[in-house]
Design a protein around this motif. Sequence first.
Motif, PDB file in Angstrom:
ATOM      1  N   VAL A   1       2.146 -12.666 -39.810  1.00  0.00           N
ATOM      2  CA  VAL A   1       3.157 -12.458 -39.571  1.00  0.00           C
ATOM      3  C   VAL A   1       4.487 -13.172 -39.684  1.00  0.00           C
ATOM      4  O   VAL A   1       5.569 -12.058 -40.718  1.00  0.00           O
TER       5      VAL A   1
ATOM      6  N   ALA B   1       7.006 -11.952 -42.686  1.00  0.00           N
ATOM      7  CA  ALA B   1       8.335 -11.748 -42.538  1.00  0.00           C
ATOM      8  C   ALA B   1       9.757 -12.928 -43.004  1.00  0.00           C
ATOM      9  O   ALA B   1      10.466 -12.965 -43.453  1.00  0.00           O
ATOM     10  N   SER B   2       9.370 -13.655 -43.640  1.00  0.00           N
ATOM     11  CA  SER B   2       9.507 -14.413 -44.166  1.00  0.00           C
ATOM     12  C   SER B   2       9.779 -14.709 -46.101  1.00  0.00           C
ATOM     13  O   SER B   2      10.320 -15.003 -46.581  1.00  0.00           O
TER      14      SER B   2
ATOM     15  N   TYR C   1      10.904 -13.005 -49.196  1.00  0.00           N
ATOM     16  CA  TYR C   1      12.296 -11.582 -49.477  1.00  0.00           C
ATOM     17  C   TYR C   1      12.805 -12.513 -51.239  1.00  0.00           C
ATOM     18  O   TYR C   1      11.892 -12.247 -51.950  1.00  0.00           O
TER      19      TYR C   1
ATOM     20  N   VAL D   1       0.765  -5.418 -42.366  1.00  0.00           N
ATOM     21  CA  VAL D   1       2.487  -5.570 -42.101  1.00  0.00           C
ATOM     22  C   VAL D   1       1.708  -4.691 -40.568  1.00  0.00           C
ATOM     23  O   VAL D   1       2.117  -5.012 -39.292  1.00  0.00           O
TER      24      VAL D   1
ATOM     25  N   LEU E   1      10.006  -3.959 -37.524  1.00  0.00           N
ATOM     26  CA  LEU E   1       9.463  -5.324 -38.372  1.00  0.00           C
ATOM     27  C   LEU E   1       8.073  -4.656 -39.409  1.00  0.00           C
ATOM     28  O   LEU E   1       8.256  -5.262 -40.140  1.00  0.00           O
TER      29      LEU E   1
ATOM     30  N   SER F   1       8.982  -5.367 -43.000  1.00  0.00           N
ATOM     31  CA  SER F   1       8.257  -6.224 -44.466  1.00  0.00           C
ATOM     32  C   SER F   1       7.900  -5.118 -45.604  1.00  0.00           C
ATOM     33  O   SER F   1       7.868  -5.789 -46.491  1.00  0.00           O
TER      34      SER F   1
ATOM     35  N   ASN G   1      15.594  -8.892 -47.963  1.00  0.00           N
ATOM     36  CA  ASN G   1      14.881  -9.955 -47.008  1.00  0.00           C
ATOM     37  C   ASN G   1      14.945  -8.431 -45.624  1.00  0.00           C
ATOM     38  O   ASN G   1      15.272  -8.049 -45.471  1.00  0.00           O
ATOM     39  N   VAL G   2      13.520  -9.164 -45.048  1.00  0.00           N
ATOM     40  CA  VAL G   2      13.594  -9.227 -43.474  1.00  0.00           C
ATOM     41  C   VAL G   2      14.962  -8.422 -42.734  1.00  0.00           C
ATOM     42  O   VAL G   2      14.617  -7.626 -42.256  1.00  0.00           O
TER      43      VAL G   2
ATOM     44  N   MET H   1      15.148  -4.688 -41.662  1.00  0.00           N
ATOM     45  CA  MET H   1      15.595  -4.364 -39.996  1.00  0.00           C
ATOM     46  C   MET H   1      17.396  -4.141 -39.700  1.00  0.00           C
ATOM     47  O   MET H   1      17.144  -3.277 -38.451  1.00  0.00           O
TER      48      MET H   1
END
Length: 1373
Positions: A49, A53-54, A56, A130, A680, A684, A751-752, A756
């Motif tokens: 996860v 999430a990293s 981009y 995800v 999340l 993602s 990006n995450v 979000m």
Amino acid sequence: MFHEDAAGGWQLVAVDVNKPHGRAPACLQQMMRSSVFHMFILTMVAVDVIVAASNYYKGENYQRHYDEFYLAEVAFTVLFDLEALLKIWCLGFTGYISSSLHKFESLLVVGTTLHIYPDLYHSQFTYFQVLRVVRLIKISPALEDFVYKIFGPGKKLGSLVVFTASLLIVMSAISLQMFCFVEELDRFTTFPRAFMSMFQILTQEGWIDVMDQTLVAVGTMWAPVVAIYFILYHLFATLILLSLFVAVILDNLELDEDLKKLKQLKQSEANADTKEKLPLRLRIFEKFPNRPQMVKISKLPSDFTVPRIRESFMKQFIDRQQQDTSCLFRRLPSASSSSCDHSKRSAIEDNKYIDQKLRRSIFSIRARNLLEKETTINKILRACTRQRILSGSFEGQPAKERSILSVQHHIRQERRSLRHGSTSQRISRGKSLETLTQDHSSTVRYRNAQREDSEIKMIQEKKEQAEMKRKVQEEELRENHPYFDKPLFIVGREHRFRNFCRMIVRARFNASKTDPITGAVKNTKYHQLYDLLGLVTYLDWVMIVVTICSCISMMFESPFTRVMHVPTLQIGEYVFVIFMSIELNLKIMADGLFFTPTAVIRDFGGVMDIFIYLVSLIFLCWLPTDVPPESGAQLLMMLRCLRPLRIFKLVPQMRKVVREVLKGFKEIFLVSILLLTLMLVFASFGVQLFAGKLAKCNDPRILKREDCYGIFRINVSVSRNLNLKLKAEEKKPGFWVPRVWANPRNFNFDNVGNAMLALFEVLSLKGWVEVRDVIIHRVGPIHGIYIHVFVFLGCMIGLTLFVGVVIANFNENKGTALLTVDQRRWEDLKSRLKIAQPLHLPPRPENGVFRAKMYDITQHPFFKRGIAVLVLAQSVLLSVKWDVGDDKVTFPLATMSVVFTFIFVLEVTMKLIAMSPAGYWQSRRNRYDLLVTSLGVIWIVLHFSLLNAYTYMMGTCVIVFRFFTICGKHVTLKMLLLTVVVSMYKSFFIIVGMFLLLLCYAFAGVVLFGTVKYGENINRHANFSTAGKAITVLFRIVTGEDWNKIMHDCMVQPPFCTPDKHRYWETDCGNYAGALIYFCSFYVIIAYIMLNLLVAIIVENFSLFYSTEEDQLLSYNDLRHFQIIWNMVDDKREGVIPTSRVKFLLRLLRGRLEVDLDKDKLLFKHMCYEMERLHSGGDVTFHDVLSMLSYRSVDIRKSLQLEELLAREQLEYTIEEEVAKQTIRMWLKKCLKRIRAKQHQSCSIIHSLRESQQQELSSFLNPPSIETTVPSEDHNANNPDNPSQPEMSGLQQLLSPTLSDRGVYRQDSTDLGRPQRKLGQWRLPAGRTSVKSIVCKMNPVNDGASSGSEVKKWWTRQLTVESDESGDDLIDI
């Protein structure tokens, strides 16, 4: 498990759970079941996860198919595939697929395996990647249980989701068929567009735009019908459908009825403070050696050295000696008898001291004796009750419905008949098997209830024991450590200065007046105001006023009027710091700072006080002249904005609100985790699909990135009043701007973090339509499903889940969530009884026929309905505009209003005649009617004299005021009004808490965004330049109106603004991180938590007033009947009556509250004694009697909670015992009264005979002979030679004395042979009656000798009593 055999029967077969079902070796089986393996898999899921999430957006030309994120995804997919194969090998395919969790894991395995295929990477299969984050729910058991509680019973929630989807499909199809033919309307051209439009109306975001566009397109003819169609759909979708989601979630959070009482018991145990140890800040003294305070006794003649003695031991004797001395000087008139009296008093004190010790030692014995006494009384009462029931006294009487008081009384008596008895003793002959089964079930229920009582008593005993142990530990520390309970280790425990500080700190207003004889608290006229004044101490009241004044001073601050440069504003700072310094010093000197039992810093409130004081003190000492943006000085100014939170600490009810919010923090935190997990997952997915695809050129004519360069002209619209000179080739004014390829202004998925943030804004249903349109326009229509699914899951389920959890936590903290149905009804009844008030209606006048007729007319239902219709008719006049210039319309309307006003004047006059002015004034509704009618009369005078716009405006205001009187004329409207009023009253402190939080955020907003440049929503009307404008903007955010756009305006950064590094008031830039934390935290706290608390209160009060008759323990008719009876008894309309009138009131009650004196005389005695016992025989109030009736009308075993049940049962046992004692005492008095009457009668005869025979006693006891024949009265009278005649006459004189006349009495032939009574004495018949005749009448025997011996014996027995004893003494003996 159960297994069906060959014969068709069932048999119980043992199953080995640990038996392996697969073909894997035992070591792999054990490894697969180990906790280490599960934790390793969950750790890998968490790492996957984090890696996802990293991800981009790295640019347009970056190769994304074979980067490090793709390789990591391949590795994780292979790992989880191996995990699934291992589980199948160990459990077998059938055992693996039988678990729902394994089915979900297998679905993820198949989906992610297809996802790593290069052609399917970054496609719709990304959902499977995800969704792995859902497996992390297994990490927390609390989160897992919470998810199962919400989604485990998925039948209701799933059915509601299916119903919502079906409703959307049906309404979309209908709308498609209705509006597909309309030209210039593209919202319903296809089914997907129709579905998106109807879904947009469901979410309330921009639904007015959909309706307006449709209305414009269909034309004016069909516009009303279309408007009604959309409005009805919107109302159903928002008011009913969304509320159904909340109701389903609340139902899933509801506990079973069987578990509620167990939960109540556990909660009682948790609430009971059973900690036997002192806090750590006090136990630190145990680490030091004991050093008790020792004293040395001097001035003692002794040859030996006297050791030092503990001061606490000697202080006992010193205190007692001081008490003796003070008592001696206070009570003795002289010093002559001081020595003897002092010795007597000292002996008395010693006896008292010993007596106290003995009382403690025999406390358990007394408790046992009291229990035995109570058991004996209950046995007597049980026997009497059963005898009365089995006697069949109710047979032969006409059938009549028993009142609820009688029913509950007999239920109590029957239940108490089970107390201290066995089942065999209660079984009589002739009972059927069904009756015996019912008796056994009743016994089992009673034993279960008795077990619950013992558990509650055990919890209470544990609490008392823990409190006692803490006190013992505290006393030991106080005795053995001289610095314990010494403020700042300097001030002594009983020092005068500390006592003086305590007196100041704890001084409180107390206006409760008590009766010096009975000790009962007297009701005061302004008790609500007095309760408010006594809410906190005088010192806290002073600090509340000072804090409010300081907050008012802070409202005048702005970036242009700074406290550092304005001496007037600094006065408020100095005053606040000085007063708070005095307050803290007094409290520290009185209670200590930290290492004392009642220290200032003993909870979070004390820490917050010290923190606010230190921040204010540092800022006042510093007063920085230059405050750079994002510096420590600006942070200090923001912390200074927390000053209004002091009121939370000073007001107890505000602290209660904070505790109610924080107690439910666990569930709120779990819901937040679920929503963050959902965000999340979709963030993602959005990063992998939409990263870099939402950007476009600001020139709408450029479609490709490589063509987006250079400059282009933007035309602007200006006012026509501006005479601008344009060039020849320019048609409109404008300016040239450079072309830029950029994302939308408010959101992106690069990006995450940004994804979000965008999804959080969508979660609040603000701006999601814009996100949907951008995704559809720049990525593709198929991707519009993404945002619709997120809105449905996040808003329809996630936000309603948040609302449901906040409401459930509020009810659980109040104790209502754990209540059974009967307990909930009882709590609703108590709340309704608190609101109920006596009728302020005078009785029907009997002295005047005209007044009585007026009374009957005004109280008739048709008269009230007619007045209500007239009020509505007058209100309809406001549907037309009252314009002064249009006299043809306005003047007739005003004239009609005048006519209505005269009718209302007539109504008031009739009521004044019927009720009298004093009786009319008693009702608040009548006062309001009189006020509005008086205003109407004043308006009539002004209208015909002035006739201008102001008089018309006053007339409309009078009509509006008159309209509110209709609320009290109908039951439903009255209930609705009560719901609103009670909700506002109960939510007062919640509203105040919201305002204080809003005030803190307003002060912080002035510091952070006071100079931000104007943008899309930050303008000259909505900004943070002053505290007043900031409050207005925050109120707008509370309603959810474009809060995200205001946040983005406050995030403006260079090069779109002008920065300044030295003074924050010189820059017009915003604060990105500050705006993100500021607006998101404010929206969550206010919109998601505080507003939902208000919803919870309104829902509670709505169920309170709108419960059906079947759900109410006492119906509205019962309460109305009691109010009418009370109005008859309380003739002074004071709300209180003497205790003696309670019996009269109870006898007047009819219906369900009736008490039948023939059947329930004991219940009547119990109720009367309870009222006498309440205020020690004083006056009782309306609510006292109503509360007693409510307790007597319910089954307390089912309706009351455990602690209240124990207290009520103990009270009723005490009442029964005292009533039984009174009954026995009255019976004994009646018996003694009868005995005394008989003895008084006999002793009166004896006393008269004794007095008459004292002189001739010797001659009478030894007569020469007693003749058996007595000559006739005529013969003795005519024979003068008869020697016995004088003796007989003398004897007659002696035998017939009275207290009034001791001479010769006249002979009355009618009274011969009959005793006569005069002045309380009996006298024998007068005349010439011989002794023998008297004796014969008294003792008629034939034998003369026996007659003489009987007389002699009788007189001898009577004369054995001493002559000086009276009849009363004999009676007393």
